[in-house]
Scaffold this active site. Structure first.
Site, short mmCIF file in Angstrom:
data_model
loop_
_atom_site.label_atom_id
_atom_site.label_comp_id
_atom_site.label_asym_id
_atom_site.label_seq_id
_atom_site.Cartn_x
_atom_site.Cartn_y
_atom_site.Cartn_z
N CYS A 75 0.81 -1.23 0.00
CA CYS A 75 0.00 0.00 0.00
C CYS A 75 0.84 1.28 0.00
O CYS A 75 0.57 2.22 -0.75
CB CYS A 75 -0.98 -0.01 1.16
N HIS A 127 -2.20 0.80 6.99
CA HIS A 127 -2.71 0.84 5.62
C HIS A 127 -2.91 2.28 5.18
O HIS A 127 -3.33 3.13 5.97
CB HIS A 127 -4.04 0.09 5.51
N HIS A 139 -6.12 1.75 -3.98
CA HIS A 139 -5.09 1.20 -3.09
C HIS A 139 -4.76 -0.23 -3.50
O HIS A 139 -5.31 -0.76 -4.47
CB HIS A 139 -5.59 1.22 -1.64
#
Length: 168
Positions: A75, A127, A139
């Site tokens: 990510c 994240h 993402h």
């Protein structure tokens, strides 16, 4: 002075003062050009960042993927790469990225903002995603999924949301 001349002067003064008040009050409604230019520039940079990110849809996910490589992303390597393509340097990890730029309230998200979550629910940001507008994020997060667009509202990332930052 006769009455006709006084009336003409009086009418001229009324018209002049009304005209001036209209001119000055109307100019207050027009935002400064610098603010308009900044909004347009920010919006176009965000659009470009998102377009660049979308070019990688489907690119595989790999935890700890090296920076600068486009054959796989995690990510934060994804967000770092995409923003760097547009001259915006951000740190490598999601935790570090969550500390740069300007804080943005969840209710004030705009396209191009970074959204951070604690999906492990252990108190540590793990994240990051790019908010693309309309309640969606761009993402990468899991082997087999890779770079993707997901709904944000009501999702795991929304439920474990920690903060958002504006780096554009």
């Amino acid at each position: 002075m006769n009455n006709t001349k006084k009336n003409r002067i009086g009418k001229t003064l009324v018209v002049l003062s009304l005209s001036l008040s209209f001119v000055f009050s109307g100019s207050l409604l027009i935002p400064p050009k610098a603010a308009q230019a900044e909004t347009i520039t920010t919006s176009s940079v965000a659009s470009n960042v998102i377009s660049t990110g979308k070019r990688f849809l489907g690119t595989r996910y790999q935890f700890g993927a090296p920076s600068g490589r486009t054959s796989s992303f995690d990510c934060s390597s994804f967000t770092q790469y995409v923003f760097k393509k547009h001259g915006i340097s951000i740190p490598r990890s999601s935790k570090q990225q969550s500390k740069v730029g300007k804080y943005v309230a969840k209710s004030q998200l705009r396209a191009g903002d970074l959204v951070f979550s604690d999906t492990n629910r252990d108190g540590v940001i793990n994240h990051v995603a790019i908010y693309i507008g309309n309640g969606k994020i761009l993402h990468t997060y899991k082997v087999g999924v890779g770079v993707t667009i997901s709904n944000f509202k009501g999702s795991t990332w929304d439920k474990t949301y920690v903060t958002a930052r504006r780096v554009i």
